[in-house]
Every structure is written in structure tokens, then in C-alpha cells.
Enzyme design. Structure first.
Site, mmCIF file in Angstrom:
data_model
loop_
_atom_site.group_PDB
_atom_site.id
_atom_site.type_symbol
_atom_site.label_atom_id
_atom_site.label_comp_id
_atom_site.label_asym_id
_atom_site.label_seq_id
_atom_site.Cartn_x
_atom_site.Cartn_y
_atom_site.Cartn_z
ATOM 1 N N GLU A 190 31.591 -4.320 22.978
ATOM 2 C CA GLU A 190 31.407 -5.784 22.995
ATOM 3 C C GLU A 190 32.542 -6.546 23.692
ATOM 4 O O GLU A 190 33.090 -7.491 23.150
ATOM 5 C CB GLU A 190 31.216 -6.294 21.563
ATOM 6 C CG GLU A 190 30.054 -5.612 20.861
ATOM 7 C CD GLU A 190 29.893 -6.005 19.389
ATOM 8 O OE1 GLU A 190 30.717 -6.778 18.882
ATOM 9 O OE2 GLU A 190 28.934 -5.530 18.768
ATOM 10 N N GLU A 230 21.864 1.404 18.737
ATOM 11 C CA GLU A 230 21.898 0.801 17.391
ATOM 12 C C GLU A 230 20.564 0.124 17.072
ATOM 13 O O GLU A 230 20.518 -1.023 16.616
ATOM 14 C CB GLU A 230 23.042 -0.223 17.293
ATOM 15 C CG GLU A 230 24.391 0.340 17.688
ATOM 16 C CD GLU A 230 25.550 -0.634 17.487
ATOM 17 O OE1 GLU A 230 25.378 -1.673 16.834
ATOM 18 O OE2 GLU A 230 26.648 -0.333 18.000
HETATM 19 C C1 XIL Z 1 28.056 -2.957 11.288
HETATM 20 C C2 XIL Z 1 27.842 -2.028 10.104
HETATM 21 O O1 XIL Z 1 26.508 -1.592 10.089
HETATM 22 C C3 XIL Z 1 28.169 -2.743 8.808
HETATM 23 O O2 XIL Z 1 28.126 -1.841 7.709
HETATM 24 C C4 XIL Z 1 29.551 -3.388 8.891
HETATM 25 O O3 XIL Z 1 29.781 -4.153 7.733
HETATM 26 C C5 XIL Z 1 29.670 -4.274 10.124
HETATM 27 O O4 XIL Z 1 29.344 -3.522 11.280
HETATM 28 N N1 XIL Z 1 27.356 -3.767 16.301
HETATM 29 C C6 XIL Z 1 28.134 -2.646 16.152
HETATM 30 C C7 XIL Z 1 28.236 -1.996 14.814
HETATM 31 O O5 XIL Z 1 28.639 -2.124 17.156
HETATM 32 O O6 XIL Z 1 29.496 -1.399 14.623
HETATM 33 C C8 XIL Z 1 27.946 -2.954 13.698
HETATM 34 O O7 XIL Z 1 27.907 -2.212 12.487
HETATM 35 C C9 XIL Z 1 26.642 -3.683 13.945
HETATM 36 C C10 XIL Z 1 26.723 -4.480 15.210
#
Ligand code: XIL
Length: 392
Positions: free
Chosen positions: A166, A271
Site C-alpha cells: 500500500e 486478499e
Molecule cells: C487486516 C487483518 O485481517 C486484521 O485482522 C487486522 O486487524 C488488520 O489487518 N489489507 C492488508 C491486510 O494488506 O494486512 C489487512 O489485514 C487487510 C487489508
């Protein structure tokens, strides 16, 4: 059926029709659906992000589901800086070691997530003893130590790393994080070089959300081109894939995958989930720092998802996988951000305490209609690579 037809069927059932006798399947044993990883075996890896309950042994049901269905895993939190390196010089590898061991035990493609990010990174990383911002050289040294220690520990075992997460704003410009303001834009290149130094065999990815929107997509393309021109070892781009029923359009997704593949890097969906609840914000995305207050109208289905919505989610997943399958030669992996709806981060982001339904398995770990819809799109199941339906 005619009498002759019946007789032929009878002979066939007895296996008396030469070489073409059908295989006998006991009527009582319903065929169980194939696993996701098998249905897409020749297409791409299918992964899931795991929280520590799965690989610590606390959640054996989810662990079994993961073993059955997936051939790649990502760590939801245990390899983030705050987890693995909470204090200066103090690394805690316990949970991450268990995560990597779980993947190896099951022969999975193990992903590391994530090395350099502005979230879930302790403040001390960017500050000196007086709480003042550290110098560029100090921050580069800290980054190098972190990457060499973490990537080095799992050299040859963690096969691909989200090196930088990001780094871009929605308009495609560099995000002004502490990494960027203290080190400068070249922090991205440095992170990739350190990761390559620590494990020359690992795949190294840039990972981001909302890249389906044109401005941000163009920002990623420009960033990867700059890195490539400087000889930086970037091997892939991760499209996070935190989607909604109405975003992105299949065309946006198609254009994005094609644009990244044209750079000559691997493309993966890293994701994936589909938020079915009313949106708390106008903008798309997955900025974990954003939060909205809970309101009853933002949580309309606390008991169960209505069938019409269940079907809309199934159609949406069929559309998304239709696009992925069209790009089979370009996409190396599709990873879901979680295993069942019960464990999804979307129950608590961006609004706390909601009941969301973003994944393929329900709160009891049973496959949802969306699971069947995804299997129907799989090439091995006779699905075509034509785009299925339209987005719901
Ligand atoms: C999220 C996790 O799923 C949660 O448990 C945590 O509290 C916050 O982060 N983008 C990403 C991930 O790259 O690392 C994030 O994961 C979701 C958004």
C-alpha cells in the site's frame, strides 16, 4: 425410455457392453464436490489467509478445511512488523514459526505478509529515544535489519513475500507515510533489494488495494516500470481484492490484470473477499486505519443472509472467477482473506461488530452457494473460460 433403451442400459449397468462399461458408483454415496485447489489445479493456486487459531491447533475444524481446500496460505497478522518485531532488537517468531511449519507440513505455497507497511508497524520504528523522527540512514538500517532477519529466517521456505504494502494513494501518487517522508520514494526499491539479498530465490511482490480504479492502476504501472528500469527485483503484483457486490466491474478487473501482466510480472489476487453489507463510506478500498461507527442499518442481517443476497453473492463470485479464469495464464494465485465467514476481518472493519458474509464457507464451515458457483467456473469442472453472467 424404450424397451431397447432399457435393455441397453441394463447391459451397460452389468458391464456387458465391451470397453465402454460405465464405472459403477454406489447410489448411496453422493459425490462430494471437488476441493477448490483441485478444481483449479492447472489454473492457479488457491490460498487462504490464516489467523493464529488455525495453525496453533485451537481451531481444528478450520485447519481441516484449509488442508482440504487450499494449496497456499498467507499469514493474516503474525508476520506483520508489530507481531514479529514488537520492540527494538526483540523478535518474536513463535507464531510465525508455527504458521510456516503448518504450510510445510501440508506441502503448501507459503506466503509472507508483509515487510514494509505504514500500518501495524510500531511507532518506535520511525522515532529516536526522544520521540523525534529518525534520520534517513537510521530508518534504512532498521528496515534492512528487519528484512534480513525476517526473510533470512525463512529463506527457501516462505516462497513469496509482500515486500511493500500500500505505498500509493488513490490518485496513484506516493503515499506520504513515515517510510516515504523519512527515507524518500526510493524506500520501495531498497525494500525489494534487501529482500532479494536475504532470499534470492523468493518471489517478491508489490501489494495494494483499489488498483482496479484507473488512477491507482496507472500509479502501480508507473511504479513497477520505474523499479524495473532501475533493475529492482520485483517479480509480482498483488491485487488485494477486497470487493463489494457492485465494485469493481468485470471490465475494471479485466483491464487491471491485463495491465499488470503486460509488465511481465506475475499477477495474483492476494486478499479476496466480497462485502455484502451496506457501505459505510463512499470510497472503495481497504484502508485499515479508517473506521466508521456502528449503526443498526449498517448491520441488516445479524442472524442469517437472505437467500436473495446469498444468490447475488454466488453470481458475483462466478463473475469474478470467470475473469480470473480468462486470465489463467497470467494469474498465478487467488487467495481469500480468511477461511470462513466467522473469522473474516470484515465483521469488524470498517464498522465494528457486524455480521458479514464475504467468503465461500459459512460460520459452520459449510460451503455456501458461492462455493458451488466458483467450482462451476473451474475449467476442470467443464466450465468454459467465457465470462459467466454479469456482476450483481
Ligand atoms: C487486516 C487483518 O485481517 C486484521 O485482522 C487486522 O486487524 C488488520 O489487518 N489489507 C492488508 C491486510 O494488506 O494486512 C489487512 O489485514 C487487510 C487489508
Amino acid at each position: 425410455m424404450t424397451a431397447r433403451g432399457l435393455a441397453t442400459a441394463g447391459l451397460a449397468a452389468l458391464g456387458l457392453l465391451g470397453g465402454c462399461a460405465p464405472r459403477r458408483t454406489p447410489a448411496a454415496a453422493p459425490l462430494s464436490p471437488p476441493a477448490l485447489k483441485d478444481a483449479f489445479r492447472n489454473t492457479f493456486l488457491v490460498g487462504a489467509a490464516l489467523n493464529s487459531r488455525v495453525f496453533s491447533g485451537a481451531d481444528t475444524a478450520d485447519a481441516r478445511l484449509v488442508e482440504q481446500q487450499f494449496n497456499s496460505i498467507s499469514p493474516e497478522n503474525v508476520l506483520k512488523w508489530e507481531s514479529v518485531h514488537p520492540r527494538p532488537g526483540a523478535y518474536d517468531f513463535g507464531p510465525a514459526d508455527r504458521y510456516v511449519a503448518f504450510g510445510e507440513q501440508h506441502g503448501m505455497f507459503v506466503i509472507g505478509h508483509t515487510l514494509v507497511w505504514h500500518n501495524q508497524t510500531p511507532r518506535w520504528v520511525f522515532e529516536d529515544a526522544d520521540g523525534k523522527p529518525v534520520s534517513r540512514d537510521t530508518l534504512i538500517a532498521r528496515m534492512r535489519d528487519h528484512i534480513l532477519t525476517v526473510v533470512g529466517r525463512y529463506r527457501g521456505r516462505v516462497r513469496g513475500w509482500d515486500v511493500v504494502n500500500e505505498a500509493l494513494n488513490d490518485d496513484g501518487s506516493m503515499r506520504r507515510t513515515p517510510w516515504d517522508t523519512i527515507v524518500g520514494d526510493d524506500y520501495v526499491a531498497l525494500a525489494f533489494r534487501f529482500a532479494h539479498e536475504a532470499d534470492p530465490g523468493a518471489e517478491l511482490y508489490y501489494n495494494d488495494y483499489s488498483v482496479e480504479n484507473a488512477a491507482k492502476r496507472q500509479g502501480v504501472v508507473a511504479l513497477i516500470r520505474r523499479l524495473q528500469a532501475e533493475g529492482v527485483p520485483v517479480t509480482g503484483v498483488g491485487i488485494q481484492g477486497h470487493y463489494r457486490l457492485d465494485w469493481p466491474s468485470p471490465e475494471q478487473l479485466d483491464t487491471t490484470i491485463a495491465a499488470f501482466a503486460a509488465l511481465g510480472v506475475k499477477v495474483m489476487i492476494t486478499e479476496l473477499d466480497v462485502d455484502v453489507l451496506p457501505s459505510a463510506f463512499r470510497q472503495t478500498g481497504a484502508d485499515v486505519a479508517l473506521h466508521a461507527a456502528a449503526r443498526p442499518e449498517l448491520n441488516p442481517w445479524p442472524a442469517a443472509l437472505p437467500d436473495s443476497m446469498q444468490q447475488a453473492l454466488a453470481r458475483r463470485y462466478a463473475t469474478l472467477f470467470g475473469v480470473f479464469v480468462e486470465h489463467a495464464g497470467e494469474i498465478s494465485r487467488v487467495t481469500f482473506w480468511g477461511v470462513t465467514d466467522a473469522g473474516s476481518w470484515k465483521n469488524n472493519w470498517p464498522v465494528p461488530g457486524r455480521t458479514n458474509y464475504p467468503l465461500l464457507f459459512d460460520r459452520q464451515g459449510r460451503p455456501k452457494p458461492a462455493f458451488d458457483a466458483v467450482l462451476r467456473v473451474a475449467p476442470q469442472r467443464g466450465g468454459s473460460s467465457r465470462r459467466q453472467g454479469s456482476h450483481g
